[in-house]
Design a protein around this motif. Structure first.
Motif, PDB file in Angstrom:
ATOM      1  N   TYR A  25       0.836  -1.201   0.000  1.00  0.00           N
ATOM      2  CA  TYR A  25       0.000   0.000   0.000  1.00  0.00           C
ATOM      3  C   TYR A  25       0.870   1.251   0.000  1.00  0.00           C
ATOM      4  O   TYR A  25       0.626   2.207  -0.755  1.00  0.00           O
ATOM      5  CB  TYR A  25      -0.923  -0.026   1.222  1.00  0.00           C
ATOM      6  CG  TYR A  25      -1.748   1.219   1.392  1.00  0.00           C
ATOM      7  CD1 TYR A  25      -2.875   1.453   0.614  1.00  0.00           C
ATOM      8  CD2 TYR A  25      -1.390   2.173   2.337  1.00  0.00           C
ATOM      9  CE1 TYR A  25      -3.636   2.602   0.771  1.00  0.00           C
ATOM     10  CE2 TYR A  25      -2.146   3.325   2.500  1.00  0.00           C
ATOM     11  CZ  TYR A  25      -3.261   3.530   1.725  1.00  0.00           C
ATOM     12  OH  TYR A  25      -3.993   4.669   1.887  1.00  0.00           O
ATOM     13  N   GLU A  77       2.517   1.759  -3.429  1.00  0.00           N
ATOM     14  CA  GLU A  77       1.567   2.287  -4.415  1.00  0.00           C
ATOM     15  C   GLU A  77       1.351   3.781  -4.203  1.00  0.00           C
ATOM     16  O   GLU A  77       1.270   4.550  -5.164  1.00  0.00           O
ATOM     17  CB  GLU A  77       0.234   1.543  -4.331  1.00  0.00           C
ATOM     18  CG  GLU A  77       0.296   0.109  -4.804  1.00  0.00           C
ATOM     19  CD  GLU A  77       0.587  -0.007  -6.290  1.00  0.00           C
ATOM     20  OE1 GLU A  77       0.082   0.825  -7.076  1.00  0.00           O
ATOM     21  OE2 GLU A  77       1.325  -0.928  -6.665  1.00  0.00           O
ATOM     22  N   GLY A  78       1.280   4.210  -2.936  1.00  0.00           N
ATOM     23  CA  GLY A  78       1.120   5.627  -2.633  1.00  0.00           C
ATOM     24  C   GLY A  78       2.298   6.446  -3.122  1.00  0.00           C
ATOM     25  O   GLY A  78       2.135   7.544  -3.673  1.00  0.00           O
ATOM     26  N   LEU A 124       4.305   5.674  -5.614  1.00  0.00           N
ATOM     27  CA  LEU A 124       4.254   5.709  -7.081  1.00  0.00           C
ATOM     28  C   LEU A 124       3.226   6.719  -7.575  1.00  0.00           C
ATOM     29  O   LEU A 124       3.473   7.441  -8.553  1.00  0.00           O
ATOM     30  CB  LEU A 124       3.954   4.314  -7.636  1.00  0.00           C
ATOM     31  CG  LEU A 124       5.047   3.267  -7.442  1.00  0.00           C
ATOM     32  CD1 LEU A 124       4.560   1.895  -7.904  1.00  0.00           C
ATOM     33  CD2 LEU A 124       6.313   3.663  -8.184  1.00  0.00           C
ATOM     34  N   GLU A 125       2.071   6.783  -6.906  1.00  0.00           N
ATOM     35  CA  GLU A 125       1.038   7.747  -7.299  1.00  0.00           C
ATOM     36  C   GLU A 125       1.534   9.179  -7.116  1.00  0.00           C
ATOM     37  O   GLU A 125       1.326  10.033  -7.974  1.00  0.00           O
ATOM     38  CB  GLU A 125      -0.231   7.522  -6.481  1.00  0.00           C
ATOM     39  CG  GLU A 125      -1.003   6.284  -6.862  1.00  0.00           C
ATOM     40  CD  GLU A 125      -2.201   6.033  -5.964  1.00  0.00           C
ATOM     41  OE1 GLU A 125      -2.554   6.918  -5.147  1.00  0.00           O
ATOM     42  OE2 GLU A 125      -2.792   4.953  -6.076  1.00  0.00           O
ATOM     43  N   LYS A 126       2.196   9.455  -5.990  1.00  0.00           N
ATOM     44  CA  LYS A 126       2.718  10.798  -5.727  1.00  0.00           C
ATOM     45  C   LYS A 126       3.807  11.166  -6.737  1.00  0.00           C
ATOM     46  O   LYS A 126       3.868  12.303  -7.206  1.00  0.00           O
ATOM     47  CB  LYS A 126       3.272  10.888  -4.308  1.00  0.00           C
ATOM     48  CG  LYS A 126       2.203  10.865  -3.251  1.00  0.00           C
ATOM     49  CD  LYS A 126       2.819  10.851  -1.870  1.00  0.00           C
ATOM     50  CE  LYS A 126       1.779  10.634  -0.798  1.00  0.00           C
ATOM     51  NZ  LYS A 126       2.373  10.536   0.544  1.00  0.00           N
ATOM     52  N   THR A 127       4.657  10.208  -7.072  1.00  0.00           N
ATOM     53  CA  THR A 127       5.717  10.456  -8.053  1.00  0.00           C
ATOM     54  C   THR A 127       5.121  10.798  -9.411  1.00  0.00           C
ATOM     55  O   THR A 127       5.540  11.766 -10.055  1.00  0.00           O
ATOM     56  CB  THR A 127       6.633   9.228  -8.167  1.00  0.00           C
ATOM     57  OG1 THR A 127       7.211   8.965  -6.891  1.00  0.00           O
ATOM     58  CG2 THR A 127       7.725   9.437  -9.193  1.00  0.00           C
ATOM     59  N   LYS A 128       4.124  10.024  -9.830  1.00  0.00           N
ATOM     60  CA  LYS A 128       3.500  10.272 -11.126  1.00  0.00           C
ATOM     61  C   LYS A 128       2.807  11.635 -11.147  1.00  0.00           C
ATOM     62  O   LYS A 128       2.908  12.375 -12.127  1.00  0.00           O
ATOM     63  CB  LYS A 128       2.495   9.161 -11.437  1.00  0.00           C
ATOM     64  CG  LYS A 128       1.922   9.245 -12.824  1.00  0.00           C
ATOM     65  CD  LYS A 128       1.060   8.050 -13.149  1.00  0.00           C
ATOM     66  CE  LYS A 128       0.560   8.128 -14.561  1.00  0.00           C
ATOM     67  NZ  LYS A 128      -0.246   6.965 -14.930  1.00  0.00           N
ATOM     68  N   ALA A 129       2.120  11.985 -10.062  1.00  0.00           N
ATOM     69  CA  ALA A 129       1.453  13.284  -9.988  1.00  0.00           C
ATOM     70  C   ALA A 129       2.476  14.419 -10.061  1.00  0.00           C
ATOM     71  O   ALA A 129       2.240  15.429 -10.738  1.00  0.00           O
ATOM     72  CB  ALA A 129       0.625  13.381  -8.704  1.00  0.00           C
TER      73      ALA A 129
END
Length: 110
Positions: free
Chosen positions: A77, A80-81, A83-88
């Motif tokens: 979890y 995944e968080g 990775l989401e922050k990096t992509k944003a």
């Protein structure tokens, strides 16, 4: 960051079904969380037990297996968080016209 460590590689080569890997600290086994999870999955598939003294994880017991699955889920979890922050962040930088990735070289290549 490299996940290859000679002493760890030697240990992995010596382990057999029924053996137990004992560590003082949960994350001393690997340098990255995903590498640690990969090692645990490998241990499980090979019938190798795991004990971490700092967290009281002992996969030879049903409670230890449960604890391990909780920690594995939490780390997944968390990953995944990240990775989401990096992509944003990358999308925001690109929208602002900032260069993403390695800097361009000094000379143009032909």
């Amino acid at each position: 960051m490299s996940v290859q460590r000679p002493a760890l590689d030697e240990l992995l080569g010596l382990l057999r079904e029924g053996d137990t890997v004992l560590v003082a600290h949960f994350f001393r086994l690997g340098r990255r969380r995903d590498h640690v999870i990969h090692l645990f999955n490998s241990f499980y598939q090979r019938g190798i037990h795991f004990k971490a003294l700092d967290l009281g994880i002992n996969t030879t017991t049903s409670a230890g297996k449960f604890m391990f699955s909780i920690f594995a889920s939490l780390t997944e979890y968390d990953r995944e968080g990240i990775l989401e922050k990096t992509k944003a962040g990358q999308q925001l930088a690109a929208a602002q016209g900032k260069h993403i990735g390695r800097p361009k070289g000094l000379y143009e290549q032909s």
